[in-house]
Design a protein around this motif. Structure first.
Motif, PDB file in Angstrom:
ATOM      1  N   THR A   9     -12.137   0.943  -0.206  1.00 39.44           N
ATOM      2  CA  THR A   9     -11.934   0.022   0.911  1.00 39.44           C
ATOM      3  C   THR A   9     -11.067   0.615   2.019  1.00 39.44           C
ATOM      4  OG1 THR A   9     -10.064  -0.954  -0.252  1.00 39.44           O
ATOM      5  CG2 THR A   9     -12.196  -2.055  -0.503  1.00 39.44           C
ATOM      6  N   ASP A  10     -10.448   1.752   1.744  1.00 34.43           N
ATOM      7  CA  ASP A  10      -9.619   2.411   2.758  1.00 34.43           C
ATOM      8  C   ASP A  10      -9.395   3.855   2.334  1.00 34.43           C
ATOM      9  OD1 ASP A  10      -7.875   0.443   0.947  1.00 34.43           O
ATOM     10  OD2 ASP A  10      -6.786   2.328   1.205  1.00 34.43           O
ATOM     11  N   LEU A  11      -8.988   4.667   3.320  1.00 33.49           N
ATOM     12  CA  LEU A  11      -8.817   6.095   3.049  1.00 33.49           C
ATOM     13  C   LEU A  11      -7.333   6.427   3.124  1.00 33.49           C
ATOM     14  CD1 LEU A  11     -11.800   7.369   5.228  1.00 33.49           C
ATOM     15  CD2 LEU A  11     -11.795   6.796   2.790  1.00 33.49           C
TER      16      LEU A  11
ATOM     17  N   PHE B 130       0.883  -1.162   0.000  1.00 31.97           N
ATOM     18  CA  PHE B 130       0.000   0.000   0.000  1.00 31.97           C
ATOM     19  C   PHE B 130       0.929   1.223   0.000  1.00 31.97           C
ATOM     20  CE2 PHE B 130      -2.820  -3.232   1.976  1.00 31.97           C
ATOM     21  CZ  PHE B 130      -3.814  -3.216   1.001  1.00 31.97           C
ATOM     22  N   GLU B 131       0.350   2.401  -0.182  1.00 34.95           N
ATOM     23  CA  GLU B 131       1.197   3.571  -0.366  1.00 34.95           C
ATOM     24  C   GLU B 131       1.630   4.185   0.976  1.00 34.95           C
ATOM     25  OE1 GLU B 131      -1.727   2.998  -2.205  1.00 34.95           O
ATOM     26  OE2 GLU B 131      -0.289   2.133  -3.606  1.00 34.95           O
ATOM     27  N   THR B 132       2.758   4.876   0.939  1.00 35.82           N
ATOM     28  CA  THR B 132       3.170   5.682   2.094  1.00 35.82           C
ATOM     29  C   THR B 132       2.314   6.950   2.106  1.00 35.82           C
ATOM     30  OG1 THR B 132       4.783   6.961   0.840  1.00 35.82           O
ATOM     31  CG2 THR B 132       5.574   4.896   1.836  1.00 35.82           C
TER      32      THR B 132
ATOM     33  N   GLU C 212       3.235   9.096  -0.722  1.00 36.77           N
ATOM     34  CA  GLU C 212       2.734   8.587  -2.013  1.00 36.77           C
ATOM     35  C   GLU C 212       1.242   8.883  -2.188  1.00 36.77           C
ATOM     36  OE1 GLU C 212       6.006   4.976  -2.563  1.00 36.77           O
ATOM     37  OE2 GLU C 212       4.133   4.576  -1.516  1.00 36.77           O
ATOM     38  N   TYR C 213       0.460   8.679  -1.129  1.00 38.10           N
ATOM     39  CA  TYR C 213      -0.982   9.020  -1.239  1.00 38.10           C
ATOM     40  C   TYR C 213      -1.144  10.507  -1.554  1.00 38.10           C
ATOM     41  CZ  TYR C 213      -2.746   4.507   0.560  1.00 38.10           C
ATOM     42  OH  TYR C 213      -3.074   3.180   0.720  1.00 38.10           O
ATOM     43  N   ARG C 214      -0.303  11.350  -0.912  1.00 33.84           N
ATOM     44  CA  ARG C 214      -0.407  12.800  -1.179  1.00 33.84           C
ATOM     45  C   ARG C 214      -0.064  13.086  -2.638  1.00 33.84           C
ATOM     46  NH1 ARG C 214       2.042  13.427   4.070  1.00 33.84           N
ATOM     47  NH2 ARG C 214       4.079  13.684   3.094  1.00 33.84           N
TER      48      ARG C 214
HETATM   49  N1  HPA Z   1      -3.777   1.471  -2.492  1.00 32.71           N
HETATM   50  C1  HPA Z   1      -3.562   0.662  -3.538  1.00 32.71           C
HETATM   51  N2  HPA Z   1      -4.349  -0.350  -3.837  1.00 32.71           N
HETATM   52  C2  HPA Z   1      -5.415  -0.561  -3.064  1.00 32.71           C
HETATM   53  C3  HPA Z   1      -5.689   0.245  -1.963  1.00 32.71           C
HETATM   54  C4  HPA Z   1      -4.820   1.310  -1.652  1.00 32.71           C
HETATM   55  O1  HPA Z   1      -5.000   2.076  -0.682  1.00 32.71           O
HETATM   56  N3  HPA Z   1      -6.820  -0.239  -1.390  1.00 32.71           N
HETATM   57  C5  HPA Z   1      -7.209  -1.291  -2.145  1.00 32.71           C
HETATM   58  N4  HPA Z   1      -6.362  -1.493  -3.159  1.00 32.71           N
END
Ligand code: HPA
Length: 273
Positions: A235-237, A193-195, A198-200
């Motif tokens: 599925t997530d923030l 998943f991203e740091t 990375e999300y920013r």
């Molecule tokens: N990042 C990348 N892929 C994903 C994520 C996420 O937060 N959630 C579900 N698949």
């Protein structure tokens, strides 16, 4: 003939020897979103392992069957479980089933995926219709020699996601009181998943959600002239920076909870195609 076309022909010949009807709609289901397969009246289900040249899925939560059956009164081909670049498959392997579907007569491809939101207005469990994507963080699956029999060297990408189908899906969602966003999906390779940084970054480049699938398949579908419709389940923030640990289990759980809304939309949409 090229090795690729030989392989595709072998795969298609095998599948045709097992099926009894043809479909013009293909569906690829994302992580934790395989239950749509259960509302399908199945004629034939082929385990990936039995299909010549098909890769085999390795991730928990991915079914691993190519299902032929009926949904919303229409014949469909459903991939229950998809292939991801992060599993170690080449980008060409990831898109192989899309090409097989094309050669089986599929004209419209519906895709679902689990994704992390970077749009602060989104909540876990929300749905988002993908109206555009950013592919630059992943391998373009059309790199290498172009297969002219499938499509052109430099495919247009001005409307990878069919505006016409998006309009139909929005009408279906509205009629069923399902709140649905429309936005941009950015593909990353995963499997991390991203740091936070990375999300920013993903947010500032113009994305609403980020995920590890869908875009390579969409590019392959656009290349061979298929219409695409795709939905993300949030599925997530990603942009929550307070102790926001993201796990695969949480992603699967959120996908499962949102799934009935998605199933309804896909089912009603297929009926209109
Ligand atoms: N990042 C990348 N892929 C994903 C994520 C996420 O937060 N959630 C579900 N698949």
């Amino acid at each position: 003939m090229s090795d690729l076309m030989n392989q595709l022909n072998e795969t298609v010949a095998y599948i045709k020897s097992k099926i009894t009807s043809e479909a013009t709609t293909g569906i690829i289901l994302g992580s934790g979103l395989g239950n749509l397969a259960e509302v399908i009246k199945t004629d034939v289900a082929l385990p990936y392992g039995d299909i010549p040249h098909f890769p085999v899925s390795t991730v928990k939560g991915h079914g691993g069957k190519l299902i032929f059956g009926e949904l919303g009164g229409k014949k469909v081909i459903v991939m229950s479980g998809r292939f991801h670049f992060y599993e170690g498959y080449s980008a060409q392997q990831v898109i192989f089933p899309v090409r097989v579907m094309k050669m089986l007569g599929v004209e419209t491809l519906l895709l679902s995926n689990a994704a992390g939101a970077v749009n602060p207005d989104y909540k876990v469990g929300d749905l988002m219709i993908i109206n555009d994507h950013i592919s630059f963080f992943t391998m373009n699956p059309l790199m290498g020699k172009n297969e002219e029999a499938l499509g052109t060297r430099f495919p247009d990408m001005s409307e990878p996601y069919s505006k016409n189908i998006i309009a139909k899906a929005k009408a279906i969602a509205a009629a069923n009181n399902i709140h649905i966003h429309e936005g941009v999906y950015t593909a990353v390779t995963g499997p991390t998943f991203e740091t936070h940084a990375e999300y920013r970054l993903i947010k500032v480049v113009g994305s609403d959600v980020v995920g590890m699938s869908t875009v390579q398949e969409t590019i392959a579908a656009a290349h061979c002239g298929m219409k695409v419709f795709a939905v993300s389940v949030v599925t997530d923030l990603g942009i929550r920076e307070d102790n926001n640990v993201i796990t695969h289990e949480e992603v699967l759980q959120a996908a499962k909870e949102a799934e009935p809304k998605l199933t309804l939309i896909f089912k009603e949409l297929v009926a209109t195609l």
